[in-house]
Design a protein around this motif. Structure first.
Motif, PDB file in Angstrom:
ATOM      1  N   TYR B  35      20.339   0.594  -0.231  1.00 19.82           N
ATOM      2  CA  TYR B  35      21.100   1.554  -1.011  1.00 19.82           C
ATOM      3  C   TYR B  35      22.380   0.882  -1.497  1.00 19.82           C
ATOM      4  O   TYR B  35      22.920  -0.011  -0.839  1.00 19.82           O
ATOM      5  N   GLN B  37      26.309   1.961  -2.534  1.00 20.39           N
ATOM      6  CA  GLN B  37      27.306   3.039  -2.553  1.00 20.39           C
ATOM      7  C   GLN B  37      28.498   2.566  -3.366  1.00 20.39           C
ATOM      8  O   GLN B  37      29.176   1.606  -2.998  1.00 20.39           O
ATOM      9  N   LYS B  41      31.673   6.765  -3.686  1.00 18.12           N
ATOM     10  CA  LYS B  41      30.914   7.091  -2.479  1.00 18.12           C
ATOM     11  C   LYS B  41      29.523   7.638  -2.757  1.00 18.12           C
ATOM     12  O   LYS B  41      28.907   8.228  -1.879  1.00 18.12           O
ATOM     13  N   LEU B  43      25.757   7.418  -2.978  1.00 20.89           N
ATOM     14  CA  LEU B  43      24.759   6.565  -2.336  1.00 20.89           C
ATOM     15  C   LEU B  43      23.455   6.657  -3.122  1.00 20.89           C
ATOM     16  O   LEU B  43      22.871   7.734  -3.253  1.00 20.89           O
TER      17      LEU B  43
END
Lengths: 112, 115
Positions: B35, B37, B41, B43
């Motif tokens: 992932y 981010q 923030k 994701l």
């Protein structure tokens, strides 16, 4: 495209308050909804919900899912400063690829 | 014992360089993920491997290439790094199968800064 929307984006409360975090979703072939807590590093798993109306509870945290209205809430009672974190909601949709779609998170700040 | 471990934790590099991030899980899971981010923030899934087979490949520049030598390891190689690649990269793993098994466990993240 799958969509997960969390509200509010940020929230500031005092210790002892009760908070409710919201997560709504639009996905094809819903499978499950997950809540995570992210402090400074890795998101840590809180709850997984698959059925409507069944509350999951862990200490002061609880969560429930409404598959008809396509949303979930995460409640935290008697908040503590250690609850300060980003709370992430994610939904797993159909298919065999186990993909999670995350919302943008709710930043919770609990002041003493 | 850390269940999902990533190395390095921090990576600072110049634009144009090539770098790799490694991930290992000791949970016995058969599915691993990368992932990204971003600074807000958010994701977002990049890749997923199930038993060494690529099963998720989101719209990611082909400068990013995952590699899974075995089901306990998933590495991420990035060529010709750009400023926009600066982010925190998280590795995760889960046990494939029905919904009850699809809890993903995350590593601590690798903070990549491209200068």
């Amino acid at each position: 495209e799958d969509k997960v929307v969390q509200s509010p984006l940020s929230l500031v409360v005092h210790e002892g308050d009760t908070v409710t975090l919201n997560c709504s979703y639009e996905v094809t072939n819903f499978r499950s909804l997950l809540w995570y807590k992210q402090e400074k590093k890795a998101p840590t798993f809180l709850f997984m919900l698959t059925s409507s109306g069944i509350e999951k509870k862990s200490g002061r945290l609880s969560s429930i899912l409404d598959k008809k209205e396509l949303f979930s809430i995460l409640n935290i009672t008697a908040t503590q400063t250690g609850d300060s974190a980003i709370y992430l909601c994610a939904v797993r949709s159909g298919g065999s690829n186990y993909k999670l779609t995350f919302g943008k998170g709710t930043l919770l700040t609990v002041n003493p | 014992d850390t269940a999902v471990s990533q190395t390095p934790k921090y990576l600072v590099t110049q634009m144009g360089n090539d770098k790799s991030i490694k991930c290992e899980q000791n949970l016995g899971h058969d599915t691993m993920y990368w992932y990204k981010q971003d600074s807000k923030k958010f994701l977002k899934i990049m890749f997923s491997y199930n038993n060494k087979e690529l099963i998720i490949n989101e719209t990611v520049p082909n400068r990013f290439s995952p590699k899974s030598p075995d089901k306990a390891h998933l590495n991420l190689h990035i060529n010709s790094l750009e400023l926009g690649d600066s982010a925190v990269y998280f590795c995760a793993s889960s046990q494939g199968g029905g919904a009850a098994k699809n809890i993903q466990y995350f590593g601590a993240g690798t903070r990549l800064s491209v200068l």
